[in-house]
Enzyme design. Structure first.
Site, short mmCIF file in Angstrom:
data_model
loop_
_atom_site.label_atom_id
_atom_site.label_comp_id
_atom_site.label_asym_id
_atom_site.label_seq_id
_atom_site.Cartn_x
_atom_site.Cartn_y
_atom_site.Cartn_z
N SER A 80 6.81 -1.98 -7.53
CA SER A 80 6.41 -3.30 -7.05
C SER A 80 5.17 -3.23 -6.17
CB SER A 80 7.56 -3.94 -6.26
OG SER A 80 8.00 -3.03 -5.27
N THR A 179 7.19 -6.29 -1.89
CA THR A 179 6.08 -5.92 -1.01
C THR A 179 6.45 -4.84 0.00
OG1 THR A 179 5.57 -8.26 -1.07
CG2 THR A 179 4.41 -6.95 0.59
N THR A 197 1.19 -5.34 -2.58
CA THR A 197 2.18 -5.53 -3.65
C THR A 197 1.49 -5.70 -5.00
OG1 THR A 197 4.03 -6.93 -4.36
CG2 THR A 197 2.19 -8.06 -3.38
N ARG A 207 -1.93 -15.18 -11.02
CA ARG A 207 -0.98 -15.63 -9.98
C ARG A 207 -1.19 -14.80 -8.71
NH1 ARG A 207 3.20 -12.99 -6.73
NH2 ARG A 207 4.77 -14.53 -6.25
N THR A 230 8.53 -10.54 2.59
CA THR A 230 8.77 -9.93 1.28
C THR A 230 9.71 -10.85 0.50
OG1 THR A 230 9.64 -7.98 0.14
CG2 THR A 230 10.63 -8.49 2.27
N GLY A 231 9.59 -10.82 -0.81
CA GLY A 231 10.46 -11.67 -1.62
C GLY A 231 9.64 -12.68 -2.40
#
Ligand code: GLY
Length: 321
Positions: A80, A179, A197, A207, A230-231
């Protein structure tokens, strides 16, 4: 005297009153603050080991977070972040990264960067060697090359295999570990934040998530503290997550109260966010730490006084059963 000329960087435990000048001539620093580095997820352990070494020999917080997250960027097993990151829908690895200096509050970031293994290092160059904050896509790549970065293939065989499986319609669970975000305080009591990330796997080309956006994926004001996220980047962007956490700390909330309030706001905006793992990690300028996630599973790597710990993070939504 204006903030940019003279900045009080805080009275940390045992440090006394520290004052740093921002005019470039001299920065008065004491070397008695205990360094700390915190970062997101299990891959943060590798990040912290490198970052803490920098801090222990008197390096700056900015150098520490840059080096720490660079370790994860070059690790092909982290799918990631950086090299080995899962690609976009067209099989191209596009990277986002940012770095912020809590003393000067200077920021540099890159988004949709291709072929460059260390986007955080390019972000630092944007901060130091350009008049801009954010460079994207081909312009970011050309800026990197003009500053000596080498173009490389970032799509590993493993990532390509997963992409081909996804393209063929196979249902698969991808690494959501997301991330790497890091925050540090150096011996001089100065703070910095960085995050990097490859973004959401199979994203629409172009994106951009929260990570390279100042105030969303990261924010750092040495007078108060810093935060990284993060997420689900789209959800962090909608609430200006990291800025919100730092501003709540400025208003007197503890780091833990601040991250929880930001997550609750995200869940209030859309109850579906409770089931999507998004998290904040905050570090106050006195070394206090807060971290939490929407749903269970987030981990934080914390390193101080030569010790490295991986902590389970509390979640706003409790595990069923
Ligand atoms: N949080 C990383 C991203 O959404 O791209």
């Amino acid at each position: 005297m204006e903030r940019r000329d003279f900045l009080k960087v805080g009275a940390l435990a045992g440090a006394g009153a520290l004052v740093g000048r921002l005019d470039g001539a001299s920065v008065s620093r004491q070397v008695n603050t205990k360094p700390i580095v915190v970062s997101t997820w299990n891959h943060g352990m590798k990040c912290n080991q490198g970052a803490l070494q920098i801090l222990q020999v008197g390096g700056t917080a900015v150098d520490a977070v840059e080096l720490g997250v660079s370790i994860v960027e070059k690790d092909p097993t982290t799918t990631s972040v950086g090299y080995g990151g899962l690609p976009n829908a067209e099989g191209v690895v596009q990277l986002d990264a940012a770095i912020m200096d809590g003393l000067s509050m200077e920021v540099g970031s890159v988004a949709g960067l291709e072929k460059i293994k260390h986007p955080v290092q390019v972000a630092r160059k944007v901060m130091t060697d350009s008049p801009h904050v954010l460079l994207v896509g081909d312009g970011a790549r050309r800026f990197a090359v003009s500053h000596g970065f080498k173009e490389e293939n970032l799509l590993t065989e493993g990532a390509k295999k997963q992409w081909l499986a996804w393209k063929s319609g196979k249902k698969m669970k991808v690494d959501t570990h997301d991330t790497i975000g890091a925050l540090a305080i150096d011996r001089g009591g100065l703070m910095a934040a960085a995050c990097t990330t490859s973004g959401l796997a199979w994203k629409i080309p172009g994106r951009v998530g929260d990570s390279p956006i100042v105030g969303a994926g990261l924010y750092c004001d040495g007078e108060v503290g810093g935060c990284v996220a993060t997420g689900y980047g789209e959800e962090v962007l909608k609430i200006c997550g990291s800025f919100l956490v730092v501003e709540l700390m400025r208003q007197g909330r503890s780091p833990q109260e601040a991250v929880e309030a930001a997550l609750d706001r995200m869940i209030k905006r859309d109850a579906a966010n409770a089931g999507k793992l998004t998290a904040f990690l905050a570090l106050r300028s006195d070394g206090a730490v807060g971290h939490a996630s929407t749903s269970p599973g987030f981990q934080v790597a914390m390193s101080r006084e030569g010790k490295h710990d991986l902590l389970e993070s509390p979640s706003r939504v409790k595990k069923k059963g």
